[in-house]
Design an enzyme around this catalytic site. Structure first.
Site, PDB file in Angstrom:
ATOM      1  N   ARG A  49      -2.237  -5.994  -0.803  1.00 39.51           N
ATOM      2  CA  ARG A  49      -0.994  -5.211   0.007  1.00 39.51           C
ATOM      3  C   ARG A  49      -0.330  -4.770  -1.079  1.00 39.51           C
ATOM      4  O   ARG A  49       0.753  -3.805   0.196  1.00 39.51           O
ATOM      5  CB  ARG A  49       0.472  -6.876  -0.836  1.00 39.51           C
ATOM      6  CG  ARG A  49       1.633  -7.233  -0.816  1.00 39.51           C
ATOM      7  CD  ARG A  49       1.606  -8.186  -1.102  1.00 39.51           C
ATOM      8  NE  ARG A  49       1.132  -9.614  -0.780  1.00 39.51           N
ATOM      9  CZ  ARG A  49       1.443 -10.561   0.388  1.00 39.51           C
ATOM     10  NH1 ARG A  49       2.247 -10.191   1.086  1.00 39.51           N
ATOM     11  NH2 ARG A  49       0.087 -11.639  -0.011  1.00 39.51           N
ATOM     12  N   THR A  50      -0.303  -4.368  -1.464  1.00 34.92           N
ATOM     13  CA  THR A  50       0.475  -2.720  -2.122  1.00 34.92           C
ATOM     14  C   THR A  50       0.039  -2.432  -1.712  1.00 34.92           C
ATOM     15  O   THR A  50       0.290  -0.351  -0.625  1.00 34.92           O
ATOM     16  CB  THR A  50       0.598  -2.418  -3.845  1.00 34.92           C
ATOM     17  OG1 THR A  50       1.050  -4.236  -4.747  1.00 34.92           O
ATOM     18  CG2 THR A  50       1.301  -1.351  -4.488  1.00 34.92           C
ATOM     19  N   LYS A  78     -21.698   5.095 -13.147  1.00 33.47           N
ATOM     20  CA  LYS A  78     -22.921   6.089 -13.668  1.00 33.47           C
ATOM     21  C   LYS A  78     -22.218   6.975 -14.803  1.00 33.47           C
ATOM     22  O   LYS A  78     -23.306   8.286 -14.995  1.00 33.47           O
ATOM     23  CB  LYS A  78     -22.682   7.172 -12.259  1.00 33.47           C
ATOM     24  CG  LYS A  78     -23.234   6.618 -10.824  1.00 33.47           C
ATOM     25  CD  LYS A  78     -22.855   8.104  -9.806  1.00 33.47           C
ATOM     26  CE  LYS A  78     -23.167   6.967  -8.595  1.00 33.47           C
ATOM     27  NZ  LYS A  78     -22.205   8.270  -7.570  1.00 33.47           N
ATOM     28  N   ARG A  99      -3.060   2.362  -8.635  1.00 33.06           N
ATOM     29  CA  ARG A  99      -3.608   0.756  -9.570  1.00 33.06           C
ATOM     30  C   ARG A  99      -4.622   0.583 -10.751  1.00 33.06           C
ATOM     31  O   ARG A  99      -6.134   1.181  -9.657  1.00 33.06           O
ATOM     32  CB  ARG A  99      -3.298  -0.038  -9.141  1.00 33.06           C
ATOM     33  CG  ARG A  99      -3.755  -1.368  -9.107  1.00 33.06           C
ATOM     34  CD  ARG A  99      -2.829  -2.586  -9.161  1.00 33.06           C
ATOM     35  NE  ARG A  99      -1.598  -2.527  -8.174  1.00 33.06           N
ATOM     36  CZ  ARG A  99      -0.967  -3.903  -8.038  1.00 33.06           C
ATOM     37  NH1 ARG A  99      -1.876  -4.715  -8.658  1.00 33.06           N
ATOM     38  NH2 ARG A  99       0.068  -3.933  -7.444  1.00 33.06           N
ATOM     39  N   HIS A 127       5.341  -1.312 -12.630  1.00 27.78           N
ATOM     40  CA  HIS A 127       4.832  -1.417 -11.216  1.00 27.78           C
ATOM     41  C   HIS A 127       6.482  -0.932 -11.455  1.00 27.78           C
ATOM     42  O   HIS A 127       7.220  -1.505 -10.114  1.00 27.78           O
ATOM     43  CB  HIS A 127       4.779  -2.520 -10.608  1.00 27.78           C
ATOM     44  CG  HIS A 127       4.355  -2.964  -9.849  1.00 27.78           C
ATOM     45  ND1 HIS A 127       4.089  -1.789  -8.982  1.00 27.78           N
ATOM     46  CD2 HIS A 127       3.765  -3.558  -8.687  1.00 27.78           C
ATOM     47  CE1 HIS A 127       4.000  -1.956  -7.830  1.00 27.78           C
ATOM     48  NE2 HIS A 127       3.298  -3.684  -7.711  1.00 27.78           N
TER      49      HIS A 127
END
Lengths: 302, 150
Positions: A49-50, A78, A99, A127
């Site tokens: 969604r974001t 890695k 995020r 947020h």
């Protein structure tokens, strides 16, 4: 404004400026052009969604994006350090939108790279773009942010959205009514913050009362996550009592709007959807305008 | 005369007015190299200001700024006296730093400083108790809740 990491970094003036720009973009009064601008969407924790909201925001302004979602395609496997990954991506792009489940990751990223960083959620911490789009939705529906009565229901303990919203709205003299099961009540540090700012609030550990609902301008409902409960039975018990239905809205003020950051589960009945109070889908749309405004300010598009 | 009696060191540093019970803690925290010099730890000494206090004395030791900052964090209110030729040449109360870098470990397991090689940074707040706030994950802790390492 060089980055957007935390609501704590923003002054009231900066917030109001972002709200104004989002509104101008929505009305078509300002048309930022991000042609030849490239945003890196780094989602170390998936959030469709974001991510789509940012992706849409960038593309609506003729910009472009490169996307990394989940941890499986990262170089972390890695053995590359987070700082090296970021520095490399910063060579390709104009802005990083990230995020991460790691708290403080966006702040650190902003210290490592030379391009703007937007925090699209860092664990339980911040947020800020969600908080800003919530403010935009409140302002748009109420015509003001000043002196509103705001009810917040659901998981008030772990919900970072709630914490950011409470902190941001307290700049505008809001009054709060908190509805939550006792063990999901608003944390001590937020209560201390409200006392410090002399903001009035009440807490309720029962179902949302029709009388209290009738006083509100905004009712912000959040999801109660099943995994927070010790047993499924406890969850089932709470689930029924924290569900907003159409019936409960029978005596509310005409200007009331119901917000929800989505996704919803059981806390918000779908029979609310066709009332004039439902605003959660428009709220998601407002998120695109607000994210356009944020990217525009950070990339100097106005 | 009185001063000489309680100052058995000739040159060095006296850390006084340490809240009672914290003296040993401060000593350990200073993480001093092993030395042949004289050192004293006074516990539960009477104090007009504090009732009871602890006190540390170190012959031929000068504290670094980092050490002074740590003392301020764990023994807020302590005073530092510099002794030269048996006389106190300077006496200052420790000042809480606004920001401490590298010495505090963030207790939040989800904090970036516990995931990557990032130096910790804490904002110091004082309202009765000393509180610290992580610059990265923004969590606040009482000073007693965090690990401090020199």
């Amino acid at each position: 404004m060089k980055n957007l990491i935390s609501m704590r970094d923003l002054s009231k003036e900066e917030i109001l400026y972002l709200l104004k720009l989002a509104s101008q973009i929505e009305k078509g009064e300002v048309n930022p052009d991000m042609q030849r601008r490239l945003a890196a969407l780094l989602f170390f924790e998936p959030s469709t969604r974001t991510m789509f909201s940012f992706d849409t925001a960038m593309k609506r302004m003729n910009g472009n994006t490169i996307v990394m979602s989940g941890t499986k395609d990262t170089s972390a496997k890695k053995g590359e350090s987070f700082a090296d990954t970021l520095q490399t991506i910063a060579q390709y792009t104009d802005i990083i939108i990230m995020r991460s489940p790691i708290e403080g990751a966006a702040r650190y990223a902003s210290e490592v790279v030379g391009i703007p960083v937007v925090n699209a959620g860092d664990g339980a911490n911040q947020h800020p773009t969600q908080a800003l789009l919530d403010l935009y939705s409140i302002q748009k529906t109420q015509g003001t942010l000043e002196n509103l009565k705001i009810g917040i229901a659901g998981d008030l303990r772990f919900g970072r959205t709630v914490h950011s919203l409470v902190q941001a709205m307290s700049l505008f003299g809001a009054k709060f009514k908190f509805f939550s099961p006792t063990f999901l009540s608003i944390p001590k540090n937020i209560k201390e913050f409200l006392h410090e700012k002399k903001i009035r609030f009440n807490e309720f550990d029962e179902d949302m009362d029709i009388k209290i609902l009738s006083e509100l301008d905004i009712l912000y409902v959040t999801r109660i996550q099943k995994e927070r409960f010790a047993s499924p039975e406890d969850y089932e018990k709470v689930k029924g009592s924290y569900c907003l239905t159409k019936e409960m809205l029978s005596h509310v003020k005409p200007n009331l709007k119901v917000l929800h950051p989505l996704p919803r589960v059981d806390e918000l009945s779908s029979d609310v959807d066709d009332t004039k109070y439902a605003y959660y889908f428009q709220q998601a749309q407002n998120g695109v305008y607000m994210r356009q405004a944020i990217i525009t300010i950070l990339l100097g598009g106005v | 005369m009185g001063k000489k009696a309680i100052n058995p060191i000739k040159n060095g540093t006296v850390i006084d007015h340490i809240p009672a019970g914290k003296g040993k803690n401060v000593w350990e925290m200073l993480n001093l190299p092993s030395s042949e010099e004289k050192m004293f730890l006074g516990k539960n000494l009477s104090s007009e200001k504090l009732g009871k206090k602890d006190m540390l004395m170190f012959e031929n030791l000068e504290l670094s700024l980092k050490q002074l900052n740590v003392i301020a964090l764990i023994a807020f209110g302590a005073t530092i006296s510099i002794i030269k030729d048996g006389e106190i040449t300077r006496k200052d109360q420790v000042i809480l730093p606004e920001l401490v870098e590298k010495v505090i470990t963030c207790p939040n397991p989800k904090c970036i400083t516990n995931e990557e090689d990032v130096a910790t940074k804490f904002e110091v707040l004082e309202n009765g108790d000393v509180e610290v706030k992580c610059h990265y994950c923004e969590k606040k802790y009482l000073i007693g809740e965090v690990k401090i390492k020199m």
